[in-house]
Design a protein around this motif. Sequence first.
Motif, PDB file in Angstrom:
ATOM      1  N   LEU A 157      -5.928  -4.634 -11.159  1.00  0.00           N
ATOM      2  CA  LEU A 157      -4.890  -5.276 -11.040  1.00  0.00           C
ATOM      3  C   LEU A 157      -3.551  -4.710 -11.753  1.00  0.00           C
ATOM      4  CD1 LEU A 157      -6.108  -8.493  -9.914  1.00  0.00           C
ATOM      5  CD2 LEU A 157      -5.479  -6.712  -8.381  1.00  0.00           C
ATOM      6  N   GLN A 158      -3.799  -4.591 -13.012  1.00  0.00           N
ATOM      7  CA  GLN A 158      -2.427  -4.384 -13.732  1.00  0.00           C
ATOM      8  C   GLN A 158      -2.137  -3.035 -13.541  1.00  0.00           C
ATOM      9  OE1 GLN A 158      -3.473  -4.488 -18.188  1.00  0.00           O
ATOM     10  NE2 GLN A 158      -1.213  -4.043 -18.639  1.00  0.00           N
ATOM     11  N   LEU A 159      -3.068  -2.019 -13.478  1.00  0.00           N
ATOM     12  CA  LEU A 159      -2.654  -0.665 -13.170  1.00  0.00           C
ATOM     13  C   LEU A 159      -1.904  -0.498 -11.950  1.00  0.00           C
ATOM     14  CD1 LEU A 159      -5.593   1.283 -15.114  1.00  0.00           C
ATOM     15  CD2 LEU A 159      -2.897   1.462 -15.623  1.00  0.00           C
ATOM     16  N   LEU A 160      -2.507  -1.252 -10.951  1.00  0.00           N
ATOM     17  CA  LEU A 160      -1.923  -1.287  -9.622  1.00  0.00           C
ATOM     18  C   LEU A 160      -0.474  -1.591  -9.355  1.00  0.00           C
ATOM     19  CD1 LEU A 160      -2.613  -0.803  -6.569  1.00  0.00           C
ATOM     20  CD2 LEU A 160      -3.314  -3.006  -6.381  1.00  0.00           C
ATOM     21  N   ALA A 161      -0.470  -2.854 -10.331  1.00  0.00           N
ATOM     22  CA  ALA A 161       1.247  -3.229 -10.524  1.00  0.00           C
ATOM     23  C   ALA A 161       1.958  -2.111 -10.967  1.00  0.00           C
ATOM     24  CB  ALA A 161       1.235  -4.451 -11.239  1.00  0.00           C
ATOM     25  N   GLU A 162       1.576  -1.090 -11.702  1.00  0.00           N
ATOM     26  CA  GLU A 162       2.304  -0.120 -12.240  1.00  0.00           C
ATOM     27  C   GLU A 162       2.273   1.187 -11.144  1.00  0.00           C
ATOM     28  OE1 GLU A 162       0.493   0.710 -15.946  1.00  0.00           O
ATOM     29  OE2 GLU A 162       1.017  -1.330 -16.894  1.00  0.00           O
ATOM     30  N   THR A 163       1.591   1.055 -10.329  1.00  0.00           N
ATOM     31  CA  THR A 163       1.439   2.051  -9.314  1.00  0.00           C
ATOM     32  C   THR A 163       1.731   1.799  -7.832  1.00  0.00           C
ATOM     33  OG1 THR A 163      -0.554   2.585 -10.862  1.00  0.00           O
ATOM     34  CG2 THR A 163      -0.213   4.076  -8.451  1.00  0.00           C
ATOM     35  N   PRO A 164       2.990   1.430  -7.591  1.00  0.00           N
ATOM     36  CA  PRO A 164       3.522   1.177  -6.396  1.00  0.00           C
ATOM     37  C   PRO A 164       3.607   2.598  -5.514  1.00  0.00           C
ATOM     38  CG  PRO A 164       5.185   0.902  -7.589  1.00  0.00           C
ATOM     39  CD  PRO A 164       4.177   1.421  -8.509  1.00  0.00           C
ATOM     40  N   PRO A 165       3.706   2.868  -4.314  1.00  0.00           N
ATOM     41  CA  PRO A 165       3.326   1.852  -3.138  1.00  0.00           C
ATOM     42  C   PRO A 165       2.124   1.859  -2.871  1.00  0.00           C
ATOM     43  CG  PRO A 165       4.153   3.974  -2.115  1.00  0.00           C
ATOM     44  CD  PRO A 165       4.014   4.128  -3.804  1.00  0.00           C
ATOM     45  N   TRP A 166       1.022   2.201  -3.630  1.00  0.00           N
ATOM     46  CA  TRP A 166      -0.353   1.998  -3.706  1.00  0.00           C
ATOM     47  C   TRP A 166      -0.987   0.768  -3.342  1.00  0.00           C
ATOM     48  CZ3 TRP A 166      -3.399   6.623  -2.937  1.00  0.00           C
ATOM     49  CH2 TRP A 166      -2.642   7.974  -3.302  1.00  0.00           C
ATOM     50  N   ARG A 167      -2.057   0.614  -2.754  1.00  0.00           N
ATOM     51  CA  ARG A 167      -2.489  -0.892  -2.396  1.00  0.00           C
ATOM     52  C   ARG A 167      -4.163  -0.583  -2.481  1.00  0.00           C
ATOM     53  NH1 ARG A 167      -4.363  -0.190   2.603  1.00  0.00           N
ATOM     54  NH2 ARG A 167      -3.209   0.916   4.045  1.00  0.00           N
ATOM     55  N   LEU A 168      -4.744  -1.788  -2.736  1.00  0.00           N
ATOM     56  CA  LEU A 168      -6.324  -1.672  -2.602  1.00  0.00           C
ATOM     57  C   LEU A 168      -6.813  -1.727  -1.140  1.00  0.00           C
ATOM     58  CD1 LEU A 168      -7.370  -4.244  -5.550  1.00  0.00           C
ATOM     59  CD2 LEU A 168      -7.470  -2.004  -5.573  1.00  0.00           C
ATOM     60  N   GLY A 169      -7.890  -0.951  -1.042  1.00  0.00           N
ATOM     61  CA  GLY A 169      -8.420  -0.879   0.265  1.00  0.00           C
ATOM     62  C   GLY A 169      -9.433  -2.132   0.545  1.00  0.00           C
ATOM     63  N   PRO A 170     -10.124  -2.221   1.816  1.00  0.00           N
ATOM     64  CA  PRO A 170     -10.798  -3.486   2.078  1.00  0.00           C
ATOM     65  C   PRO A 170     -11.848  -3.916   1.070  1.00  0.00           C
ATOM     66  CG  PRO A 170     -10.407  -2.068   3.828  1.00  0.00           C
ATOM     67  CD  PRO A 170     -10.091  -1.212   2.706  1.00  0.00           C
ATOM     68  N   SER A 171     -12.590  -2.834   0.406  1.00  0.00           N
ATOM     69  CA  SER A 171     -13.562  -3.083  -0.582  1.00  0.00           C
ATOM     70  C   SER A 171     -13.021  -3.543  -1.958  1.00  0.00           C
ATOM     71  CB  SER A 171     -14.305  -1.901  -0.540  1.00  0.00           C
ATOM     72  OG  SER A 171     -13.673  -0.467  -1.159  1.00  0.00           O
ATOM     73  N   ASN A 172     -11.784  -3.573  -2.069  1.00  0.00           N
ATOM     74  CA  ASN A 172     -11.119  -3.539  -3.433  1.00  0.00           C
ATOM     75  C   ASN A 172     -11.680  -2.566  -4.588  1.00  0.00           C
ATOM     76  OD1 ASN A 172      -9.349  -5.552  -2.618  1.00  0.00           O
ATOM     77  ND2 ASN A 172     -10.700  -7.173  -3.264  1.00  0.00           N
ATOM     78  N   ALA A 173     -12.387  -1.613  -4.104  1.00  0.00           N
ATOM     79  CA  ALA A 173     -12.640  -0.405  -5.085  1.00  0.00           C
ATOM     80  C   ALA A 173     -12.195   0.795  -4.605  1.00  0.00           C
ATOM     81  CB  ALA A 173     -14.198  -0.413  -4.800  1.00  0.00           C
ATOM     82  N   GLU A 174     -10.755   1.072  -4.084  1.00  0.00           N
ATOM     83  CA  GLU A 174     -10.441   2.166  -3.541  1.00  0.00           C
ATOM     84  C   GLU A 174      -8.806   2.075  -3.499  1.00  0.00           C
ATOM     85  OE1 GLU A 174     -11.736   3.850   0.093  1.00  0.00           O
ATOM     86  OE2 GLU A 174     -11.191   2.004   1.064  1.00  0.00           O
ATOM     87  N   LEU A 175      -8.069   3.035  -3.807  1.00  0.00           N
ATOM     88  CA  LEU A 175      -6.312   2.913  -3.683  1.00  0.00           C
ATOM     89  C   LEU A 175      -6.391   3.535  -2.410  1.00  0.00           C
ATOM     90  CD1 LEU A 175      -5.584   4.073  -7.096  1.00  0.00           C
ATOM     91  CD2 LEU A 175      -5.526   1.800  -6.363  1.00  0.00           C
ATOM     92  N   VAL A 176      -5.449   3.233  -1.684  1.00  0.00           N
ATOM     93  CA  VAL A 176      -4.816   3.502  -0.248  1.00  0.00           C
ATOM     94  C   VAL A 176      -3.213   3.826  -0.183  1.00  0.00           C
ATOM     95  CG1 VAL A 176      -5.069   3.291   2.261  1.00  0.00           C
ATOM     96  CG2 VAL A 176      -6.988   2.546   0.628  1.00  0.00           C
ATOM     97  N   ARG A 177      -2.864   4.837   0.420  1.00  0.00           N
ATOM     98  CA  ARG A 177      -1.491   5.113   0.439  1.00  0.00           C
ATOM     99  C   ARG A 177      -1.565   5.768   1.732  1.00  0.00           C
ATOM    100  NH1 ARG A 177       3.125   8.384  -2.761  1.00  0.00           N
ATOM    101  NH2 ARG A 177       4.470   7.649  -1.406  1.00  0.00           N
ATOM    102  N   THR A 178      -0.626   5.477   2.994  1.00  0.00           N
ATOM    103  CA  THR A 178      -0.133   6.250   3.870  1.00  0.00           C
ATOM    104  C   THR A 178       1.196   6.773   4.012  1.00  0.00           C
ATOM    105  OG1 THR A 178      -1.744   5.006   5.029  1.00  0.00           O
ATOM    106  CG2 THR A 178       0.022   6.321   6.643  1.00  0.00           C
ATOM    107  N   VAL A 179       1.466   7.990   4.234  1.00  0.00           N
ATOM    108  CA  VAL A 179       2.866   8.453   4.295  1.00  0.00           C
ATOM    109  C   VAL A 179       3.097   9.033   5.429  1.00  0.00           C
ATOM    110  CG1 VAL A 179       4.363  10.190   2.932  1.00  0.00           C
ATOM    111  CG2 VAL A 179       2.344   9.016   1.605  1.00  0.00           C
TER     112      VAL A 179
END
Length: 115
Positions: A29-51
């Motif tokens: 969660l801390q690293l995710l806050a430093e890595t916008p615009p990525w979000r957690l996937g439905p499983s909370n075990a993957e990073l997801v981004r659509t461009v």
Amino acid sequence: MTPLEDPMPTPGSWRDPKADKPLSSAACLQLLAETPPWRLGPSNAELVRTVRFATRLSALYYLGIVLDFARHLAVEPHVHVHGVDVTVRIGRPTERGLTRRDFQLARRISLVEEK
């Protein structure tokens, strides 16, 4: 630390994705806050981004850059190209949690944007 200043993993372990230990939920969660615009996937075990890109050629060029970054970090992202939309998923929710290397790849990919 900037995305391009990530320290190299220890020799002998950096090519084996299973050598990375999964991060704790708090660390993710801390690293995710430093890595916008990525979000957690439905499983909370993957990073997801659509461009979304202006042209399909731009989307394919972006795909090549993502895969090149992934090759250098020995991470296997799941990339889906649908017309001008590119969705990148980093992490393997069925096998392990997110690792520091997954976030390194996400930060590097975030540097690439269409202007």
